[in-house]
Design an enzyme around this catalytic site. Structure first.
Site, mmCIF file in Angstrom:
data_model
loop_
_atom_site.group_PDB
_atom_site.id
_atom_site.type_symbol
_atom_site.label_atom_id
_atom_site.label_comp_id
_atom_site.label_asym_id
_atom_site.label_seq_id
_atom_site.Cartn_x
_atom_site.Cartn_y
_atom_site.Cartn_z
ATOM 1 N N LYS A 112 -12.194 6.379 -10.460
ATOM 2 C CA LYS A 112 -12.943 6.314 -9.204
ATOM 3 C C LYS A 112 -14.080 7.327 -9.146
ATOM 4 O O LYS A 112 -15.075 7.096 -8.462
ATOM 5 C CB LYS A 112 -12.000 6.474 -8.006
ATOM 6 C CG LYS A 112 -11.101 5.267 -7.824
ATOM 7 C CD LYS A 112 -10.399 5.244 -6.481
ATOM 8 C CE LYS A 112 -9.717 3.899 -6.260
ATOM 9 N NZ LYS A 112 -8.954 3.812 -5.034
ATOM 10 N N LYS A 192 -7.596 -4.149 -12.830
ATOM 11 C CA LYS A 192 -6.654 -4.566 -11.789
ATOM 12 C C LYS A 192 -7.416 -5.175 -10.608
ATOM 13 O O LYS A 192 -8.561 -4.810 -10.341
ATOM 14 C CB LYS A 192 -5.777 -3.391 -11.367
ATOM 15 C CG LYS A 192 -6.194 -2.679 -10.113
ATOM 16 C CD LYS A 192 -5.151 -1.713 -9.636
ATOM 17 C CE LYS A 192 -5.642 -1.007 -8.376
ATOM 18 N NZ LYS A 192 -5.653 -1.855 -7.195
ATOM 19 N N LYS A 195 -9.134 -3.967 -3.765
ATOM 20 C CA LYS A 195 -9.866 -4.208 -2.518
ATOM 21 C C LYS A 195 -11.285 -3.696 -2.626
ATOM 22 O O LYS A 195 -12.218 -4.300 -2.155
ATOM 23 C CB LYS A 195 -9.186 -3.459 -1.371
ATOM 24 C CG LYS A 195 -8.196 -4.293 -0.610
ATOM 25 C CD LYS A 195 -7.749 -3.563 0.617
ATOM 26 C CE LYS A 195 -6.456 -2.822 0.378
ATOM 27 N NZ LYS A 195 -6.563 -1.447 -0.027
HETATM 28 P P1 ATP Z 1 -8.583 0.334 -3.435
HETATM 29 O O1 ATP Z 1 -9.365 -0.444 -4.458
HETATM 30 O O2 ATP Z 1 -9.364 0.708 -2.232
HETATM 31 O O3 ATP Z 1 -7.804 1.475 -4.030
HETATM 32 P P2 ATP Z 1 -6.290 -1.352 -3.656
HETATM 33 O O4 ATP Z 1 -6.508 -2.805 -3.774
HETATM 34 O O5 ATP Z 1 -5.993 -0.590 -4.898
HETATM 35 O O6 ATP Z 1 -7.518 -0.728 -2.875
HETATM 36 P P3 ATP Z 1 -4.446 0.221 -2.106
HETATM 37 O O7 ATP Z 1 -4.607 0.271 -0.648
HETATM 38 O O8 ATP Z 1 -4.952 1.353 -2.920
HETATM 39 O O9 ATP Z 1 -5.114 -1.153 -2.620
HETATM 40 O O10 ATP Z 1 -2.926 -0.019 -2.462
HETATM 41 C C1 ATP Z 1 -1.985 -0.594 -1.562
HETATM 42 C C2 ATP Z 1 -0.751 -1.030 -2.327
HETATM 43 O O11 ATP Z 1 -1.062 -2.186 -3.118
HETATM 44 C C3 ATP Z 1 -0.237 0.027 -3.311
HETATM 45 O O12 ATP Z 1 1.174 0.003 -3.293
HETATM 46 C C4 ATP Z 1 -0.742 -0.450 -4.653
HETATM 47 O O13 ATP Z 1 0.095 -0.028 -5.712
HETATM 48 C C5 ATP Z 1 -0.685 -1.963 -4.468
HETATM 49 N N1 ATP Z 1 -1.673 -2.632 -5.313
HETATM 50 C C6 ATP Z 1 -3.005 -2.443 -5.297
HETATM 51 N N2 ATP Z 1 -3.601 -3.235 -6.198
HETATM 52 C C7 ATP Z 1 -2.604 -3.930 -6.816
HETATM 53 C C8 ATP Z 1 -2.584 -4.917 -7.860
HETATM 54 N N3 ATP Z 1 -3.703 -5.318 -8.436
HETATM 55 N N4 ATP Z 1 -1.389 -5.429 -8.224
HETATM 56 C C9 ATP Z 1 -0.241 -5.015 -7.633
HETATM 57 N N5 ATP Z 1 -0.191 -4.077 -6.656
HETATM 58 C C10 ATP Z 1 -1.354 -3.541 -6.251
HETATM 59 MG MG MG Z 2 -5.838 1.550 -4.775
#
Ligand code: ATP
Ligand code: MG
Length: 324
Positions: A112, A192, A195
């Site tokens: 990041k 991965k 969001k």
């Molecule tokens: P950001 O990109 O802003 O970090 P994010 O999509 O990674 O957003 P988070 O809010 O950081 O989402 O994570 C929320 C939950 O979703 C956490 O438990 C994280 O481990 C899970 N998570 C995030 N992305 C994935 C993915 N690609 N597959 C499975 N679990 C995920």
């Molecule tokens: Mg995340």
């Protein structure tokens, strides 16, 4: 009684990875005999310096998705992190139990800091995450695999605090499902699903239309072999699709492989798309039915419960440290 904590950032639209990797397990745990805290971790999302209006919308929408996802609200407390100032207070205390080198080694910091530049919030947010978990003395943390390293750090911080000031914190365990703990982008299966990425064609959002879901799966990146086999190394795209299908249908990866062994890639992609459409539809429908005032009253009531738990822990910690 078991205490569960988990969080989600209001950093954009909730996607299939969030649902299958984390929220699905929250739903399951909320029906067990446990006390559950599910938190919209808005202080974490400040690390990406979001626009004020989209952050507000995201906080509300993420709360609505949680309420629409089937979490049993009877034994779950859903609240917004910035409403409970104790998170940030505990984070400061815990920063004294964490080495700078440990933070610099975090994969998410390395990844990041390239996109957002390097400010100290990006470096230290895993300490805030430790505070989120430890403030309710959680013993179980249902998160996706991308959080393994952060949880290990939380365990080390808790252990160091306990060794110096007495047994205050349980050492929390990470839980995730057999499949779906790390969904990859449909367009770039080496990254991965996230969001905060701008890879919209590789991400399935909870409220994507049927047509858009079909289109995204049809154009998902696979390989040139036409063999439906789980092999992360040489077939990351197909493996990701197997993972998605298995997580939604609660089947073993091997079983999914077998079920589709004679399918062509195109037909398999459509079968996965259909499963995803059926899975997301009720969540998106319920989401639309939840009013802003329903969200407000749920959050207000829940916050009181979260506050009682946090204040209790803080008072124990202050006594242990001699700052009571
Ligand atoms: P950001 O990109 O802003 O970090 P994010 O999509 O990674 O957003 P988070 O809010 O950081 O989402 O994570 C929320 C939950 O979703 C956490 O438990 C994280 O481990 C899970 N998570 C995030 N992305 C994935 C993915 N690609 N597959 C499975 N679990 C995920
Ligand atoms: Mg995340």
């Amino acid at each position: 009684m078991k205490t569960v904590f988990s969080g989600i950032q209001p950093s954009g639209l909730v996607h299939l990875g969030n649902l299958l990797g984390a929220i699905n397990n929250w739903v399951k745990l909320s029906n067990d005999e446990s006390k559950n805290y599910f938190c919209i971790v808005d202080l974490h999302s400040l690390t990406a310096m979001p626009d004020k209006t989209s952050l507000k919308t995201s906080i509300r929408d993420t709360l609505k998705v949680l309420m629409a996802s089937g979490i049993n609200m009877k034994n779950s407390v859903i609240y917004v992190q910035s409403d409970l100032k104790e998170h940030a207070y505990l984070s400061w205390i815990l920063s004294n139990f964490c080495q700078v080198g440990e933070l610099q080694r975090m994969t998410q910091f390395k990844e990041k800091s390239n996109s957002f530049g390097t400010h100290s919030g990006l470096l230290t947010y895993p300490i805030l995450m430790a505070a989120d978990i430890l403030i309710h003395k959680a013993n179980e943390v249902p998160v996706g695999d991308d959080q393994t390293q952060h949880l290990e750090l939380t365990r080390n911080i808790a252990d160091r605090f306990n060794n110096n000031y007495g047994d205050i914190f349980p050492i929390p365990e990470k839980t995730s499902g057999k499949s779906g703990a790390r969904l990859m982008s449909l367009r770039h299966p080496e990254n991965k699903m996230s969001k905060s990425s701008d890879d919209i064609n590789g991400t399935i959002y909870f409220n994507d239309s049927k047509d858009s879901i079909i289109k995204k799966f049809k154009s998902s990146v696979t390989d040139s072999h036409n063999e439906i086999k789980y092999d992360l190394e040489s077939k990351p795209g197909i493996s990701n699709l197997i993972e998605i299908y298995s997580a939604i249908n609660a089947t073993e990866l091997k079983e999914t492989e077998k079920q589709f062994q004679d399918f062509r890639y195109g037909d398999f992609k459509l079968a996965v798309a259909e499963t995803v459409i059926n899975y997301l539809e009720p969540i998106a429908e319920k989401f639309e039915e939840i009013s802003d005032s329903e969200v407000d009253s749920a959050v207000e009531n829940n916050l009181k419960l979260a506050k009682v738990s946090a204040e209790l822990t803080i008072s124990e910690i202050e006594t242990a440290l001699g700052i009571d």
